[in-house]
Design a protein around this motif. Structure first.
Motif, PDB file in Angstrom:
ATOM      1  N   ALA A  78      28.780 -41.658  19.402  1.00 32.21           N
ATOM      2  CA  ALA A  78      27.499 -40.412  19.583  1.00 32.21           C
ATOM      3  C   ALA A  78      26.269 -41.640  19.608  1.00 32.21           C
ATOM      4  O   ALA A  78      25.212 -41.371  20.348  1.00 32.21           O
ATOM      5  N   GLN A  79      26.393 -42.659  19.300  1.00 30.64           N
ATOM      6  CA  GLN A  79      25.171 -43.866  19.700  1.00 30.64           C
ATOM      7  C   GLN A  79      25.111 -43.913  21.346  1.00 30.64           C
ATOM      8  O   GLN A  79      23.829 -44.304  21.453  1.00 30.64           O
ATOM      9  N   GLN A  80      26.408 -44.353  21.606  1.00 29.36           N
ATOM     10  CA  GLN A  80      26.274 -44.478  23.231  1.00 29.36           C
ATOM     11  C   GLN A  80      25.764 -43.239  23.916  1.00 29.36           C
ATOM     12  O   GLN A  80      25.115 -43.475  24.979  1.00 29.36           O
ATOM     13  N   SER A  81      25.847 -42.168  23.505  1.00 27.84           N
ATOM     14  CA  SER A  81      25.411 -40.851  24.082  1.00 27.84           C
ATOM     15  C   SER A  81      23.693 -40.979  23.776  1.00 27.84           C
ATOM     16  O   SER A  81      23.173 -40.736  24.602  1.00 27.84           O
ATOM     17  N   GLN A  82      23.420 -41.426  22.634  1.00 27.59           N
ATOM     18  CA  GLN A  82      21.800 -41.653  22.548  1.00 27.59           C
ATOM     19  C   GLN A  82      21.301 -42.385  23.396  1.00 27.59           C
ATOM     20  O   GLN A  82      20.201 -42.191  23.985  1.00 27.59           O
ATOM     21  N   ARG A  83      21.999 -43.575  23.839  1.00 24.18           N
ATOM     22  CA  ARG A  83      21.365 -44.588  24.670  1.00 24.18           C
ATOM     23  C   ARG A  83      21.398 -44.035  26.119  1.00 24.18           C
ATOM     24  O   ARG A  83      20.524 -44.342  26.877  1.00 24.18           O
ATOM     25  N   ASP A  84      22.580 -43.281  26.428  1.00 26.48           N
ATOM     26  CA  ASP A  84      22.468 -42.708  27.688  1.00 26.48           C
ATOM     27  C   ASP A  84      21.676 -41.524  27.856  1.00 26.48           C
ATOM     28  O   ASP A  84      21.150 -41.485  29.113  1.00 26.48           O
ATOM     29  N   THR A  85      21.597 -40.636  26.886  1.00 24.11           N
ATOM     30  CA  THR A  85      20.899 -39.134  27.193  1.00 24.11           C
ATOM     31  C   THR A  85      19.697 -38.953  26.309  1.00 24.11           C
ATOM     32  O   THR A  85      18.936 -38.062  26.463  1.00 24.11           O
ATOM     33  N   ARG A  86      19.369 -39.911  25.231  1.00 15.27           N
ATOM     34  CA  ARG A  86      18.408 -39.603  24.178  1.00 15.27           C
ATOM     35  C   ARG A  86      18.833 -38.498  23.214  1.00 15.27           C
ATOM     36  O   ARG A  86      17.724 -38.152  22.569  1.00 15.27           O
ATOM     37  N   VAL A  87      19.806 -37.957  23.300  1.00 19.86           N
ATOM     38  CA  VAL A  87      20.094 -36.770  22.327  1.00 19.86           C
ATOM     39  C   VAL A  87      20.669 -37.854  21.025  1.00 19.86           C
ATOM     40  O   VAL A  87      21.175 -38.655  20.761  1.00 19.86           O
ATOM     41  N   PRO A  88      19.720 -37.382  19.812  1.00 20.52           N
ATOM     42  CA  PRO A  88      19.878 -37.809  18.516  1.00 20.52           C
ATOM     43  C   PRO A  88      21.193 -38.218  18.175  1.00 20.52           C
ATOM     44  O   PRO A  88      21.933 -37.238  18.175  1.00 20.52           O
ATOM     45  N   THR A  89      21.717 -39.480  17.666  1.00 18.78           N
ATOM     46  CA  THR A  89      22.754 -39.276  17.106  1.00 18.78           C
ATOM     47  C   THR A  89      23.452 -38.716  15.921  1.00 18.78           C
ATOM     48  O   THR A  89      24.345 -37.974  15.987  1.00 18.78           O
ATOM     49  N   SER A  90      22.183 -38.489  15.152  1.00 23.86           N
ATOM     50  CA  SER A  90      22.522 -37.322  13.903  1.00 23.86           C
ATOM     51  C   SER A  90      22.981 -36.073  14.327  1.00 23.86           C
ATOM     52  O   SER A  90      23.723 -35.272  13.881  1.00 23.86           O
ATOM     53  N   VAL A  91      22.188 -35.522  15.397  1.00 26.48           N
ATOM     54  CA  VAL A  91      22.669 -34.096  16.020  1.00 26.48           C
ATOM     55  C   VAL A  91      23.826 -34.212  16.633  1.00 26.48           C
ATOM     56  O   VAL A  91      24.932 -33.071  16.228  1.00 26.48           O
ATOM     57  N   THR A  92      24.546 -35.320  17.456  1.00 26.05           N
ATOM     58  CA  THR A  92      25.745 -35.085  17.928  1.00 26.05           C
ATOM     59  C   THR A  92      26.806 -35.317  16.951  1.00 26.05           C
ATOM     60  O   THR A  92      27.723 -34.356  16.807  1.00 26.05           O
ATOM     61  N   LEU A  93      26.493 -36.036  15.899  1.00 24.34           N
ATOM     62  CA  LEU A  93      27.483 -36.238  14.883  1.00 24.34           C
ATOM     63  C   LEU A  93      27.663 -34.838  14.036  1.00 24.34           C
ATOM     64  O   LEU A  93      28.704 -34.455  13.697  1.00 24.34           O
ATOM     65  N   ALA A  94      26.631 -34.165  13.609  1.00 23.87           N
ATOM     66  CA  ALA A  94      26.662 -32.840  13.078  1.00 23.87           C
ATOM     67  C   ALA A  94      27.336 -31.935  13.822  1.00 23.87           C
ATOM     68  O   ALA A  94      27.979 -31.148  13.211  1.00 23.87           O
ATOM     69  N   GLN A  95      26.807 -31.853  14.979  1.00 23.42           N
ATOM     70  CA  GLN A  95      27.652 -30.863  15.961  1.00 23.42           C
ATOM     71  C   GLN A  95      28.927 -31.038  16.214  1.00 23.42           C
ATOM     72  O   GLN A  95      29.853 -30.178  15.879  1.00 23.42           O
ATOM     73  N   ALA A  96      29.631 -32.266  16.034  1.00 21.02           N
ATOM     74  CA  ALA A  96      30.879 -32.600  16.274  1.00 21.02           C
ATOM     75  C   ALA A  96      31.735 -32.266  15.043  1.00 21.02           C
ATOM     76  O   ALA A  96      32.974 -31.726  15.200  1.00 21.02           O
ATOM     77  N   ILE A  97      31.054 -32.503  13.827  1.00 20.15           N
ATOM     78  CA  ILE A  97      31.864 -32.028  12.584  1.00 20.15           C
ATOM     79  C   ILE A  97      31.768 -30.474  12.419  1.00 20.15           C
ATOM     80  O   ILE A  97      32.865 -29.938  12.110  1.00 20.15           O
ATOM     81  N   LEU A  98      30.799 -29.938  12.540  1.00 18.57           N
ATOM     82  CA  LEU A  98      30.885 -28.551  12.551  1.00 18.57           C
ATOM     83  C   LEU A  98      31.621 -27.984  13.581  1.00 18.57           C
ATOM     84  O   LEU A  98      32.435 -26.777  13.420  1.00 18.57           O
ATOM     85  N   GLU A  99      31.456 -28.216  14.999  1.00 17.19           N
ATOM     86  CA  GLU A  99      32.144 -27.461  15.859  1.00 17.19           C
ATOM     87  C   GLU A  99      33.508 -27.741  15.878  1.00 17.19           C
ATOM     88  O   GLU A  99      34.454 -26.794  16.369  1.00 17.19           O
ATOM     89  N   SER A 100      34.213 -28.848  15.583  1.00 16.10           N
ATOM     90  CA  SER A 100      35.449 -29.274  15.504  1.00 16.10           C
ATOM     91  C   SER A 100      36.107 -29.292  14.015  1.00 16.10           C
ATOM     92  O   SER A 100      37.347 -29.399  13.984  1.00 16.10           O
ATOM     93  N   GLY A 101      35.517 -28.845  13.118  1.00 13.35           N
ATOM     94  CA  GLY A 101      35.940 -29.058  11.627  1.00 13.35           C
ATOM     95  C   GLY A 101      36.711 -30.212  11.245  1.00 13.35           C
ATOM     96  O   GLY A 101      37.564 -30.243  10.956  1.00 13.35           O
ATOM     97  N   TRP A 102      35.685 -31.105  11.401  1.00 10.61           N
ATOM     98  CA  TRP A 102      36.100 -32.664  11.136  1.00 10.61           C
ATOM     99  C   TRP A 102      37.445 -33.056  11.801  1.00 10.61           C
ATOM    100  O   TRP A 102      38.042 -33.799  11.643  1.00 10.61           O
ATOM    101  N   GLY A 103      37.359 -32.502  13.353  1.00  4.84           N
ATOM    102  CA  GLY A 103      38.237 -32.811  14.346  1.00  4.84           C
ATOM    103  C   GLY A 103      39.591 -32.142  14.059  1.00  4.84           C
ATOM    104  O   GLY A 103      40.564 -32.380  14.595  1.00  4.84           O
ATOM    105  N   ARG A 104      39.702 -31.389  13.043  1.00  5.89           N
ATOM    106  CA  ARG A 104      41.089 -30.218  12.778  1.00  5.89           C
ATOM    107  C   ARG A 104      41.143 -29.197  13.606  1.00  5.89           C
ATOM    108  O   ARG A 104      42.364 -28.690  13.461  1.00  5.89           O
ATOM    109  N   SER A 105      40.323 -28.724  14.325  1.00  2.00           N
ATOM    110  CA  SER A 105      40.512 -27.481  14.829  1.00  2.00           C
ATOM    111  C   SER A 105      41.476 -27.902  16.162  1.00  2.00           C
ATOM    112  O   SER A 105      41.784 -28.961  16.465  1.00  2.00           O
TER     113      SER A 105
END
Length: 289
Positions: free
Chosen positions: A144-171
């Motif tokens: 997520a932090q590398q994505s922020q370096r590359d694209t400026r998308v806040p790390t916090s947003v990427t992490l929260a979206q990953a948690i929500l969209e994937s169900g903590w990776g269990r979907s």
């Protein structure tokens, strides 16, 4: 005759004297006994924080061989930092030993043999579907932090979206095909980072909040980090999300703009993402770029 007799008597006497002199070497002179005053714990080293090897009873004689500097103690006999190494190899504080023998300093112990460290298990690059919540978050932060370096998308947003969209990776989509953001295929094209497309059942909602089950085609990835790269690159490159990048230092408003631009059909999407960022203080992982 008398002179001859003296010569033969004198020779054995000199031999005995030489033998006594050899016996009185410093090492031998150091092997003496001290008497313990008060019940005393012998230790594996010259301090009370070393492990206890045995208990020596009050008044018992102990054979000691050398002295070492260690923990300063106030004992029943004296105050001192001297510890005496016993013939058994453990140590007693001289603060509890009567008598003051002149002991040599103990030789330094030999260096410990080199230990070859066990091989460290490889850490997966990015999250997997078999991790605890804590492990999932820890594994997602670097991507997520590398994505922020590359694209400026806040790390916090990427992490929260990953948690929500994937169900903590269990979907199923995340655990099987390493898609942590529900990224879809369009015209069966996986895009730059994905490896392919696969149909999954999903929920779609109207603006009024009415949801229904449908089938959609989602991207599949060879590696978890590719999912994070694709997510950031899509937000950055699609013109409909351009307004969000006016708020890269305001993660809450950033996700609100992304949601408004049509990222998700769930009317509560922004609220859910912000709730996750707040609950787990995901803001702490944002980079100051």
């Amino acid at each position: 005759m008398l002179r001859t007799f003296k010569r033969y008597v004198l020779a054995p006497t000199l031999a005995v004297a030489a033998t006594l002199a050899m016996a009185a070497t410093p090492a031998d002179a150091a092997v003496v006994s001290v008497r313990v005053k008060g019940s005393l714990a012998a230790r594996s080293g010259a301090a009370n924080w070393f492990g206890q090897t045995r208990t020596i009873k009050n008044g018992k004689k102990v054979t000691v061989t050398c002295r070492a500097s260690g923990q300063y103690l106030r004992g029943n006999v004296r105050r001192t930092a001297q510890w005496d190494r016993t013939a058994a190899g453990d140590y007693i504080s001289h603060a509890y030993a009567s008598g003051s023998p002149k002991l040599p300093v103990c030789a330094a112990p030999p260096p410990a043999p080199a230990v070859t460290p066990a091989p460290v298990a490889a850490v997966p690059a990015g999250p997997t579907g078999t991790m605890t919540n804590e492990q999932f978050l820890a594994a997602s932060i670097p991507a997520a932090q590398q994505s922020q370096r590359d694209t400026r998308v806040p790390t916090s947003v990427t992490l929260a979206q990953a948690i929500l969209e994937s169900g903590w990776g269990r979907s199923s989509l995340s655990a099987t095909d390493r898609n942590f953001f529900g990224m879809k295929c369009f015209n069966n094209a996986p895009g730059q980072y994905a490896a392919g497309c696969k149909a999954y059942t999903t929920q779609e909602c109207t603006a009024a909040g009415v949801c229904s089950t449908t089938v959609a085609t989602f991207r599949t990835y060879n590696a978890s980090v590719d999912s994070f790269r694709d997510h950031g690159a899509s937000l950055r490159s699609l013109s409909r999300y351009a307004a969000a990048f006016n708020y890269t230092s305001d993660p809450n408003q950033f996700i609100a703009e992304v949601h408004k631009a049509g990222y998700a059909t769930d009317p509560q999407y922004t609220t859910k993402v912000v709730a996750l960022m707040t609950k787990y203080n995901l803001y702490q992982y944002d980079l100051a770029l």
